[in-house]
Design a protein around this motif. Structure first.
Motif, PDB file in Angstrom:
ATOM      1  N   THR A  41       3.500  -2.536  11.056  1.00  0.00           N
ATOM      2  CA  THR A  41       3.754  -1.023  10.564  1.00  0.00           C
ATOM      3  C   THR A  41       2.695   0.137  11.205  1.00  0.00           C
ATOM      4  O   THR A  41       1.622  -0.653  11.259  1.00  0.00           O
ATOM      5  N   THR A  42       2.983   0.960  11.198  1.00  0.00           N
ATOM      6  CA  THR A  42       1.860   2.112  11.484  1.00  0.00           C
ATOM      7  C   THR A  42       0.810   2.533  11.097  1.00  0.00           C
ATOM      8  O   THR A  42      -0.616   2.376  11.366  1.00  0.00           O
ATOM      9  N   ASP A  43       0.851   2.658   9.489  1.00  0.00           N
ATOM     10  CA  ASP A  43      -0.457   2.530   9.063  1.00  0.00           C
ATOM     11  C   ASP A  43      -1.108   1.763   8.356  1.00  0.00           C
ATOM     12  O   ASP A  43      -2.535   2.141   9.104  1.00  0.00           O
ATOM     13  N   ALA A  44      -0.409   0.461   8.526  1.00  0.00           N
ATOM     14  CA  ALA A  44      -1.383  -0.313   7.887  1.00  0.00           C
ATOM     15  C   ALA A  44      -0.684  -1.972   8.895  1.00  0.00           C
ATOM     16  O   ALA A  44      -2.010  -2.981   8.876  1.00  0.00           O
ATOM     17  N   GLY A  45      -0.378  -1.929   9.636  1.00  0.00           N
ATOM     18  CA  GLY A  45      -0.122  -3.100  10.350  1.00  0.00           C
ATOM     19  C   GLY A  45       0.584  -4.363   9.930  1.00  0.00           C
ATOM     20  O   GLY A  45       0.125  -5.154  10.138  1.00  0.00           O
ATOM     21  N   LEU A  46       1.177  -3.660   8.286  1.00  0.00           N
ATOM     22  CA  LEU A  46       1.953  -4.611   8.383  1.00  0.00           C
ATOM     23  C   LEU A  46       3.592  -5.261   8.806  1.00  0.00           C
ATOM     24  O   LEU A  46       4.150  -4.645   9.049  1.00  0.00           O
ATOM     25  N   ILE A  47       3.808  -6.826   8.170  1.00  0.00           N
ATOM     26  CA  ILE A  47       4.953  -7.068   9.009  1.00  0.00           C
ATOM     27  C   ILE A  47       6.248  -7.501   8.015  1.00  0.00           C
ATOM     28  O   ILE A  47       5.077  -8.403   6.758  1.00  0.00           O
ATOM     29  N   ASP A  48       6.835  -6.864   7.896  1.00  0.00           N
ATOM     30  CA  ASP A  48       7.966  -7.306   6.539  1.00  0.00           C
ATOM     31  C   ASP A  48       8.632  -9.067   6.591  1.00  0.00           C
ATOM     32  O   ASP A  48       8.413  -9.711   7.792  1.00  0.00           O
ATOM     33  N   PRO A  49       8.886  -9.817   5.785  1.00  0.00           N
ATOM     34  CA  PRO A  49       9.542 -10.578   5.737  1.00  0.00           C
ATOM     35  C   PRO A  49      10.282 -11.310   6.612  1.00  0.00           C
ATOM     36  O   PRO A  49      11.317 -10.939   5.803  1.00  0.00           O
ATOM     37  N   GLU A 194     -15.141   1.043   0.240  1.00  0.00           N
ATOM     38  CA  GLU A 194     -13.722   0.056   0.698  1.00  0.00           C
ATOM     39  C   GLU A 194     -12.534  -0.290   1.504  1.00  0.00           C
ATOM     40  O   GLU A 194     -12.233   0.621   2.042  1.00  0.00           O
ATOM     41  N   LEU A 195     -12.774  -1.186   1.179  1.00  0.00           N
ATOM     42  CA  LEU A 195     -11.687  -1.889   2.382  1.00  0.00           C
ATOM     43  C   LEU A 195     -10.240  -2.156   1.173  1.00  0.00           C
ATOM     44  O   LEU A 195      -9.807  -2.072   0.125  1.00  0.00           O
ATOM     45  N   HIS A 196      -9.299  -1.250   1.878  1.00  0.00           N
ATOM     46  CA  HIS A 196      -7.916  -1.312   1.267  1.00  0.00           C
ATOM     47  C   HIS A 196      -7.598  -3.223   1.451  1.00  0.00           C
ATOM     48  O   HIS A 196      -6.833  -3.151   0.540  1.00  0.00           O
ATOM     49  N   ASP A 197      -7.272  -4.052   2.355  1.00  0.00           N
ATOM     50  CA  ASP A 197      -6.734  -4.921   2.518  1.00  0.00           C
ATOM     51  C   ASP A 197      -7.583  -5.564   3.793  1.00  0.00           C
ATOM     52  O   ASP A 197      -7.873  -5.283   4.540  1.00  0.00           O
ATOM     53  N   ARG A 198      -7.438  -7.305   3.829  1.00  0.00           N
ATOM     54  CA  ARG A 198      -8.227  -7.675   5.025  1.00  0.00           C
ATOM     55  C   ARG A 198      -6.508  -7.549   6.455  1.00  0.00           C
ATOM     56  O   ARG A 198      -5.651  -7.530   5.759  1.00  0.00           O
ATOM     57  N   PRO A 199      -7.395  -7.682   7.241  1.00  0.00           N
ATOM     58  CA  PRO A 199      -6.127  -7.006   8.254  1.00  0.00           C
ATOM     59  C   PRO A 199      -5.283  -8.231   8.502  1.00  0.00           C
ATOM     60  O   PRO A 199      -5.713  -9.610   8.887  1.00  0.00           O
ATOM     61  N   PHE A 206      -9.744   1.832   6.048  1.00  0.00           N
ATOM     62  CA  PHE A 206     -11.211   2.359   4.679  1.00  0.00           C
ATOM     63  C   PHE A 206     -11.978   3.215   3.798  1.00  0.00           C
ATOM     64  O   PHE A 206     -10.769   4.132   4.790  1.00  0.00           O
ATOM     65  N   ARG A 207     -12.131   2.860   2.982  1.00  0.00           N
ATOM     66  CA  ARG A 207     -13.186   4.442   2.881  1.00  0.00           C
ATOM     67  C   ARG A 207     -13.999   4.608   2.422  1.00  0.00           C
ATOM     68  O   ARG A 207     -14.408   3.709   1.480  1.00  0.00           O
ATOM     69  N   PRO A 208     -14.881   5.211   1.929  1.00  0.00           N
ATOM     70  CA  PRO A 208     -16.154   5.973   2.113  1.00  0.00           C
ATOM     71  C   PRO A 208     -15.813   5.623   0.416  1.00  0.00           C
ATOM     72  O   PRO A 208     -14.928   6.135  -0.420  1.00  0.00           O
ATOM     73  N   ALA A 209     -16.582   4.732  -0.441  1.00  0.00           N
ATOM     74  CA  ALA A 209     -16.350   4.988  -2.029  1.00  0.00           C
ATOM     75  C   ALA A 209     -17.026   5.818  -3.606  1.00  0.00           C
ATOM     76  O   ALA A 209     -17.999   6.503  -3.006  1.00  0.00           O
ATOM     77  N   GLY A 210     -15.891   5.529  -4.392  1.00  0.00           N
ATOM     78  CA  GLY A 210     -16.262   7.162  -4.517  1.00  0.00           C
ATOM     79  C   GLY A 210     -16.431   8.560  -4.193  1.00  0.00           C
ATOM     80  O   GLY A 210     -16.754   9.337  -4.486  1.00  0.00           O
ATOM     81  N   THR A 211     -15.475   8.684  -3.261  1.00  0.00           N
ATOM     82  CA  THR A 211     -15.278  10.072  -2.831  1.00  0.00           C
ATOM     83  C   THR A 211     -13.906  10.576  -2.797  1.00  0.00           C
ATOM     84  O   THR A 211     -12.437  10.092  -2.935  1.00  0.00           O
ATOM     85  N   THR A 212     -13.221  11.980  -2.611  1.00  0.00           N
ATOM     86  CA  THR A 212     -11.923  12.195  -3.327  1.00  0.00           C
ATOM     87  C   THR A 212     -11.385  12.067  -1.448  1.00  0.00           C
ATOM     88  O   THR A 212     -11.952  11.702  -0.289  1.00  0.00           O
TER      89      THR A 212
END
Ligand code: PLP
Length: 269
Positions: A41-49, A194-199, A206-212
């Motif tokens: 997927t474009t956003d996260a590189g996920l692969i459908d089953p 903060e890491l969203h997930d392993r690639p 990822f995002r800086p922790a504790g921010t909006t």
């Protein structure tokens, strides 16, 4: 239709196609149907089953298209190609070799299992492909593409394949996937992030922790407008993430650590 195989009981990762929901949809929707699954997927590189989806499509007599624009390049790699198990069941596949194929754009391909699926492109125009010229063996691109006077994009792809071969391209795929794991580990080990997930492929969210979300968006724009770093953005699980899609095989661990320093230095506290 024969009963489809029981879908796996574990819930699919968020952002991928849910075989249970797909089974329900294919049972209730009238045909003709086509399922478009995504391998990368474009956003996260996920692969459908893919194997489950392919089995459901077979059981429900439904065409399967797989958008492998991003993930298709994993096929070059002996280490990563099994992530695409099930791809061969597709009737049609899209591939963007300007991603994991290192081509300048445009390098998008449509691969079909049966040449008859290209019949819609088989147009005749006397000034382009007169019957007697075709019968005499003169080549033309009508029938393979709707594009007539466009750039010969296939040439650069052919040159790369001839020069690097599958093994050469596979080595580049391995490198960028490795870089993504390195970056994910650096983020995971860093208390300010903060890491969203392993690639799955080479995309790290990822995002800086504790921010909006607004602060995350502002960090990205500041880095971009100051010419320091080009990061993507993706909204997943209801939050905004910075997106690093690693596609440069020459990236060094220092570059990745430097990127995190830049993001940290730009984040308002
Ligand atoms: C998964 C996926 N599909 C399709 C596309 C679109 O490809 P193109 O710009 O070649 O139409 C992209 C491009 O980013 C993509 O990531």
């Amino acid at each position: 239709p024969p009963a489809p195989p029981a879908p796996a009981s574990a819930p699919p990762p968020a952002g991928t196609l849910d075989p249970v929901a797909l089974d329900e949809a294919l049972t209730t929707l009238p045909g003709p149907r086509v399922v478009a699954a995504t391998a990368g997927t474009t956003d996260a590189g996920l692969i459908d089953p893919l194997p489950e989806i392919a089995a459901l499509c077979r059981a429900h007599h439904t065409r399967l298209h797989i958008d492998a624009a991003y993930g298709g390049g994993l096929l070059f790699s002996d280490r990563h190609r099994t992530k695409l198990t099930g791809l061969d069941a597709a009737h049609t596949i899209t591939l963007d070799l300007h991603k994991l194929g290192w081509q300048p754009i445009a390098a998008g391909l449509l691969a079909v299992k049966h040449p008859r699926d290209l019949a819609a492109l088989d147009q005749r125009a006397d000034y382009l492909n007169a019957d007697d010229d075709t019968e005499a063996g003169l080549p033309d691109l009508l029938g393979r593409s709707l594009r007539t006077t466009r750039r010969p994009d296939a040439l650069k792809i052919a040159v790369t394949l001839k020069t690097l071969g599958r093994t050469g391209l596979g080595a580049l795929v391995d490198q960028v996937c490795e870089h993504a794991h390195t970056l994910a580990t650096l983020i995971d080990d860093h208390p300010a992030f903060e890491l969203h997930d392993r690639p799955t492929i080479s995309t790290v969210l990822f995002r800086p922790a504790g921010t909006t979300d607004d602060a995350v968006a502002a960090v990205r724009r500041t880095l971009l407008t100051h010419g320091r770093a080009v990061l993507g953005r993706a909204r997943l699980d209801g939050r905004l993430w910075l997106k690093a899609t690693l596609l440069n095989p020459h990236t060094r661990p220092d570059d990745l650590a430097g990127l995190l320093k830049l993001v940290e230095g730009t984040t308002p506290r």
